[in-house]
Design a protein around this motif. Structure first.
Motif, PDB file in Angstrom:
ATOM      1  N   PHE A  81       0.815  -1.215   0.000  1.00 56.30           N
ATOM      2  CA  PHE A  81       0.000   0.000   0.000  1.00 56.30           C
ATOM      3  C   PHE A  81       0.853   1.272   0.000  1.00 56.30           C
ATOM      4  O   PHE A  81       0.352   2.353   0.308  1.00 56.30           O
ATOM      5  CB  PHE A  81      -0.919   0.024   1.222  1.00 56.30           C
ATOM      6  CG  PHE A  81      -2.056  -0.957   1.154  1.00 56.30           C
ATOM      7  CD1 PHE A  81      -2.707  -1.214  -0.032  1.00 56.30           C
ATOM      8  CD2 PHE A  81      -2.476  -1.600   2.305  1.00 56.30           C
ATOM      9  CE1 PHE A  81      -3.772  -2.108  -0.089  1.00 56.30           C
ATOM     10  CE2 PHE A  81      -3.540  -2.496   2.264  1.00 56.30           C
ATOM     11  CZ  PHE A  81      -4.192  -2.748   1.058  1.00 56.30           C
ATOM     12  N   ALA A  82       2.118   1.153  -0.364  1.00 58.33           N
ATOM     13  CA  ALA A  82       3.033   2.291  -0.230  1.00 58.33           C
ATOM     14  C   ALA A  82       2.576   3.529  -0.993  1.00 58.33           C
ATOM     15  O   ALA A  82       2.756   4.659  -0.535  1.00 58.33           O
ATOM     16  CB  ALA A  82       4.435   1.883  -0.682  1.00 58.33           C
ATOM     17  N   ASP A  83       1.984   3.346  -2.179  1.00 57.66           N
ATOM     18  CA  ASP A  83       1.605   4.506  -2.993  1.00 57.66           C
ATOM     19  C   ASP A  83       0.115   4.836  -2.883  1.00 57.66           C
ATOM     20  O   ASP A  83      -0.411   5.591  -3.697  1.00 57.66           O
ATOM     21  CB  ASP A  83       1.976   4.277  -4.454  1.00 57.66           C
ATOM     22  CG  ASP A  83       1.276   3.068  -5.057  1.00 57.66           C
ATOM     23  OD1 ASP A  83       0.733   2.252  -4.286  1.00 57.66           O
ATOM     24  OD2 ASP A  83       1.275   2.948  -6.300  1.00 57.66           O
ATOM     25  N   CYS A  84      -0.564   4.290  -1.878  1.00 51.61           N
ATOM     26  CA  CYS A  84      -1.986   4.596  -1.685  1.00 51.61           C
ATOM     27  C   CYS A  84      -2.151   5.888  -0.889  1.00 51.61           C
ATOM     28  O   CYS A  84      -1.385   6.176   0.038  1.00 51.61           O
ATOM     29  CB  CYS A  84      -2.683   3.446  -0.963  1.00 51.61           C
ATOM     30  SG  CYS A  84      -2.787   1.928  -1.957  1.00 51.61           S
ATOM     31  N   ASP A  85      -3.161   6.653  -1.243  1.00 47.39           N
ATOM     32  CA  ASP A  85      -3.418   7.928  -0.568  1.00 47.39           C
ATOM     33  C   ASP A  85      -4.265   7.751   0.692  1.00 47.39           C
ATOM     34  O   ASP A  85      -4.169   8.538   1.631  1.00 47.39           O
ATOM     35  CB  ASP A  85      -4.162   8.877  -1.519  1.00 47.39           C
ATOM     36  CG  ASP A  85      -3.404   9.089  -2.813  1.00 47.39           C
ATOM     37  OD1 ASP A  85      -2.299   9.661  -2.754  1.00 47.39           O
ATOM     38  OD2 ASP A  85      -3.909   8.670  -3.875  1.00 47.39           O
ATOM     39  N   VAL A  86      -5.113   6.742   0.693  1.00 46.37           N
ATOM     40  CA  VAL A  86      -6.045   6.482   1.788  1.00 46.37           C
ATOM     41  C   VAL A  86      -6.056   4.982   2.052  1.00 46.37           C
ATOM     42  O   VAL A  86      -5.943   4.193   1.113  1.00 46.37           O
ATOM     43  CB  VAL A  86      -7.479   6.939   1.411  1.00 46.37           C
ATOM     44  CG1 VAL A  86      -8.460   6.633   2.543  1.00 46.37           C
ATOM     45  CG2 VAL A  86      -7.517   8.414   1.061  1.00 46.37           C
ATOM     46  N   ILE A  87      -6.200   4.593   3.304  1.00 45.81           N
ATOM     47  CA  ILE A  87      -6.356   3.185   3.652  1.00 45.81           C
ATOM     48  C   ILE A  87      -7.784   2.990   4.163  1.00 45.81           C
ATOM     49  O   ILE A  87      -8.257   3.730   5.030  1.00 45.81           O
ATOM     50  CB  ILE A  87      -5.348   2.733   4.717  1.00 45.81           C
ATOM     51  CG1 ILE A  87      -3.909   2.994   4.246  1.00 45.81           C
ATOM     52  CG2 ILE A  87      -5.547   1.251   5.035  1.00 45.81           C
ATOM     53  CD1 ILE A  87      -3.519   2.277   2.972  1.00 45.81           C
TER      54      ILE A  87
END
Length: 369
Positions: A81-87
């Protein structure tokens, strides 16, 4: 915006529907989660999700241990998830995992069921509630599917984030409402029981109804039985006259399934008085979308929803449902169908506007996305 989505069961059909909603709303989805089956559904497999491990229905201890492993060793998930903006985390176990690796990014909690341990009073319940109490303040947005989840649970918990109600409406393409072609009012009447099949009380009730009806009532069952509740569901149904089981289904099968039914069974006693009294299930919206008449208890959230929309076949207790269904006439069916068809499409259908609104709300989560 790219959303990292952690789920409890990759093969839950609702997971794929949520992914589709997010994408139609303009987001990109990176998926990870646990599996309860040996093989992923084709639509989910095409997403190439990160598999966090195997889990099982009703195996709370094993799921807790699997969750703990991910909480203590989140490095692989962090990279995924390194390049995700929101989890975004679907249910409390996944919220614990997300909290361990989210960093400073917005955290969205999606809660579509309230487990009995979250409202219980025993030692295990207090332990789970303590975990929830530590996790909730970190959430930047709560997504839930029933107002009763808010009024009966989250309004009394340490939640600081805004909440977003996203009902389990039938997802359709914008401007393309499905045809409402209800079954011709007649006897024998057909009752459909669809979806996640986990309520043994429902099965026992419908079984007895099919037997007592002596041909006046047919029961059509379709979906995925819980192996923890029904070790050999197909055999059990096969032993009941006037009841048949067609197995799992897809979204594309819904018009044909509901088109065979006069009524749709929405009562669920699996967690009677708890989650069952608060939820607004998929089958409520699906039934009305295709013109079937939902059967519901009047004094729970489904019944209140139907009362507001002046629709459905509402009863106060099972005996009342049994008595009235056995005496049902084509004229009464036609009258109930007319009320079901009068429910506004926007109250049971979700389209691109709903998808965009969902993604916009997630984008505003924490004011940082």
């Amino acid at each position: 915006m790219k959303i990292g989505y952690i789920v409890h069961n990759l093969n839950d059909p609702a997971v794929e529907r949520r992914c589709v909603m997010l994408e139609r709303g303009g987001a990109h989805v990176q998926l990870a989660g646990f599996a309860r089956d040996d093989v992923l559904a084709p639509a989910v497999a095409r997403r190439r999700p990160m598999l966090l491990g195997r889990s099982a229905d009703a195996a709370m201890v094993n799921r807790a241990l699997a969750t703990l492993r991910q909480v203590l060793l989140p490095s692989d998930l962090k990279r995924w998830f390194a390049d995700c903006d929101v989890i975004m985390a679907r249910n409390l176990e996944q919220l614990a995992i997300a909290r361990a690796m989210v960093g400073q990014r917005p955290l969205v909690y999606e809660c579509l069921d309230i487990h009995r341990l979250l409202v219980g009073t025993g030692l295990a319940a207090r332990a789970v509630q303590s975990v929830e109490g530590r996790l909730l303040p970190r959430a930047d947005l709560l997504i839930t599917s029933s107002p009763a989840f808010l009024s009966r649970h989250f309004d009394h918990r340490p939640l600081r984030a805004p909440s977003l109600l996203v009902e389990n409406k039938l997802l359709v393409e914008e401007g393309k409402a499905p045809p409402r072609r209800p079954a011709v009012p007649a006897v024998p009447l057909t009752i459909g029981w669809f979806g996640m099949l986990r309520c043994r009380t429902t099965f026992a009730f419908l079984k007895q109804l099919a037997i007592e009806g002596e041909g006046r009532i047919q029961v059509l069952v379709s979906g995925k039985p819980s192996p923890a509740e029904f070790p050999d569901f197909e055999k059990s149904v096969g032993e009941v006259p006037n009841m048949r089981f067609t197995g799992p289904y897809t979204y594309a099968d819904l018009p044909e399934l509901y088109g065979q039914c006069h009524f749709a069974w929405t009562i669920d006693w699996f967690e009677e008085g708890l989650n069952s009294a608060m939820l607004l299930p998929n089958r409520l919206y699906e039934a009305l979308a295709f013109g079937a008449i939902p059967i519901a208890l009047a004094d729970i959230e489904v019944g209140r929803w139907l009362t507001r929309h002046d629709a459905g076949f509402l009863v106060s207790q099972p005996e009342e449902a049994r008595r009235e269904l056995l005496a049902m006439t084509p004229e009464r069916i036609a009258s109930l169908q007319e009320r079901a068809l009068a429910v506004a499409p926007e109250d049971v259908l979700a389209d691109d506007r709903d998808c965009r609104a969902l993604v916009a709300a997630i984008g505003m989560a924490g004011g940082r996305a």
